[in-house]
Design a protein around this motif. Structure first.
Motif, PDB file in Angstrom:
ATOM      1  N   GLU A 165     -81.784   5.834 -36.273  1.00  0.00           N
ATOM      2  CA  GLU A 165     -83.488   5.905 -36.416  1.00  0.00           C
ATOM      3  C   GLU A 165     -83.959   4.649 -36.726  1.00  0.00           C
ATOM      4  O   GLU A 165     -84.907   4.262 -36.248  1.00  0.00           O
ATOM      5  N   GLU A 166     -83.244   3.740 -37.662  1.00  0.00           N
ATOM      6  CA  GLU A 166     -83.854   2.708 -38.273  1.00  0.00           C
ATOM      7  C   GLU A 166     -83.915   1.780 -37.266  1.00  0.00           C
ATOM      8  O   GLU A 166     -84.598   0.846 -37.030  1.00  0.00           O
ATOM      9  N   MET A 167     -82.573   1.845 -36.354  1.00  0.00           N
ATOM     10  CA  MET A 167     -82.286   0.898 -35.277  1.00  0.00           C
ATOM     11  C   MET A 167     -83.277   0.892 -34.231  1.00  0.00           C
ATOM     12  O   MET A 167     -84.015  -0.127 -33.769  1.00  0.00           O
ATOM     13  N   GLU A 168     -83.645   2.345 -33.980  1.00  0.00           N
ATOM     14  CA  GLU A 168     -84.692   2.578 -33.119  1.00  0.00           C
ATOM     15  C   GLU A 168     -86.325   2.098 -33.414  1.00  0.00           C
ATOM     16  O   GLU A 168     -86.977   1.370 -32.588  1.00  0.00           O
ATOM     17  N   ASN A 169     -86.384   2.084 -34.541  1.00  0.00           N
ATOM     18  CA  ASN A 169     -87.661   1.712 -35.271  1.00  0.00           C
ATOM     19  C   ASN A 169     -87.694   0.097 -35.192  1.00  0.00           C
ATOM     20  O   ASN A 169     -88.782  -0.192 -34.706  1.00  0.00           O
ATOM     21  N   HIS A 170     -86.725  -0.588 -35.287  1.00  0.00           N
ATOM     22  CA  HIS A 170     -86.600  -1.970 -35.374  1.00  0.00           C
ATOM     23  C   HIS A 170     -86.657  -2.553 -33.892  1.00  0.00           C
ATOM     24  O   HIS A 170     -87.515  -3.381 -33.836  1.00  0.00           O
ATOM     25  N   ARG A 171     -86.136  -1.557 -33.019  1.00  0.00           N
ATOM     26  CA  ARG A 171     -86.117  -2.035 -31.414  1.00  0.00           C
ATOM     27  C   ARG A 171     -87.538  -1.901 -30.976  1.00  0.00           C
ATOM     28  O   ARG A 171     -87.860  -2.806 -30.552  1.00  0.00           O
ATOM     29  N   GLU A 172     -88.323  -1.036 -31.429  1.00  0.00           N
ATOM     30  CA  GLU A 172     -89.378  -0.589 -31.084  1.00  0.00           C
ATOM     31  C   GLU A 172     -90.435  -1.860 -31.589  1.00  0.00           C
ATOM     32  O   GLU A 172     -91.462  -2.271 -30.848  1.00  0.00           O
ATOM     33  N   TRP A 173     -90.305  -1.941 -32.678  1.00  0.00           N
ATOM     34  CA  TRP A 173     -91.100  -3.133 -33.480  1.00  0.00           C
ATOM     35  C   TRP A 173     -91.027  -4.248 -32.698  1.00  0.00           C
ATOM     36  O   TRP A 173     -92.045  -5.189 -32.425  1.00  0.00           O
ATOM     37  N   MET A 174     -89.703  -4.813 -32.517  1.00  0.00           N
ATOM     38  CA  MET A 174     -89.545  -5.976 -31.825  1.00  0.00           C
ATOM     39  C   MET A 174     -90.086  -6.099 -30.376  1.00  0.00           C
ATOM     40  O   MET A 174     -90.771  -7.213 -29.945  1.00  0.00           O
ATOM     41  N   GLU A 175     -90.065  -4.837 -29.700  1.00  0.00           N
ATOM     42  CA  GLU A 175     -90.388  -4.858 -28.236  1.00  0.00           C
ATOM     43  C   GLU A 175     -92.279  -5.166 -28.295  1.00  0.00           C
ATOM     44  O   GLU A 175     -92.589  -5.779 -27.558  1.00  0.00           O
TER      45      GLU A 175
END
Length: 203
Positions: A102-112
């Motif tokens: 979940e944290e990884m997906e949140n980070h990925r979304e923020w970066m995008e």
């Protein structure tokens, strides 16, 4: 105001924090500009991304996208990007999240949503890999900004500051400056101060 520029941190949170201290970074007086490749190869990609988010949201730092960050972002929906990422350090990034999907997906979304392709001032253009010579900024291709490697004159009337291509020490090529000093390959992590061109490094 000082511009403080760092590139190619590649999951090394300790060097990143140390070089900011070395330069006496003060968000009230300095503009921090990060030139991408926050993840892969080094052991603490998760911590570096969390730090980048904090620096952008709390200090107003400028965060630019690197090719490794782009592979990470696109790997969710692009099979070719996933395969390319897998051979360029994905395993170390995945390991750093220790199953915290979940944290990884949140980070990925923020970066995008938040990483820029470039940042321009009156005197400089900041970008991850470089630019195509004699091509207006608005006509540059994203792939060039993320992946190019060359030391020719760019000819846009401004100094281009980039990373991506590892060099032993900061390299000056005509109207471009390469600040990736290969931290992830056993080299130094370098911070360039502008306009003074003072250099801070940690090994």
């Amino acid at each position: 105001m000082r511009y403080l520029v760092v590139s190619d941190i590649h999951g090394d949170i300790q060097k990143f924090e140390d070089v900011l201290k070395e330069a006496s970074y003060n968000p009230k007086e300095d503009q921090l500009i990060l030139l991408g490749d926050y993840i892969d190869r080094g052991p603490q990609s998760r911590a570096v991304v969390a730090k980048v988010i904090e620096l952008v949201e709390q200090d107003g730092a400028i965060a630019i996208k690197g090719n490794h960050d782009d592979m990470f972002i696109r790997s969710k929906f692009d099979q070719r990007a996933l395969e390319l990422w897998e051979i360029n350090g994905a395993s170390t990034t995945l390991k750093s999240y220790e199953g915290e999907s979940e944290e990884m997906e949140n980070h990925r979304e923020w970066m995008e949503q938040n990483l820029r392709l470039y940042y321009e001032t009156d005197d400089y253009i900041f970008v991850h890999a470089g630019l195509h010579p004699h091509t207006p900024l608005e006509a540059q291709e994203e792939d060039t900004m993320l992946w190019t490697r060359h030391n020719e004159r760019i000819g846009l009337g401004k100094t281009v500051i980039h990373g991506h291509t590892p060099v032993r020490d900061i390299a000056y090529y005509k109207d471009q400056v390469d600040i990736d000093t290969g931290a992830v390959f056993g080299g130094k992590l370098t911070l360039l101060e502008l306009p003074s061109h003072e250099v801070y490094t940690v090994s």
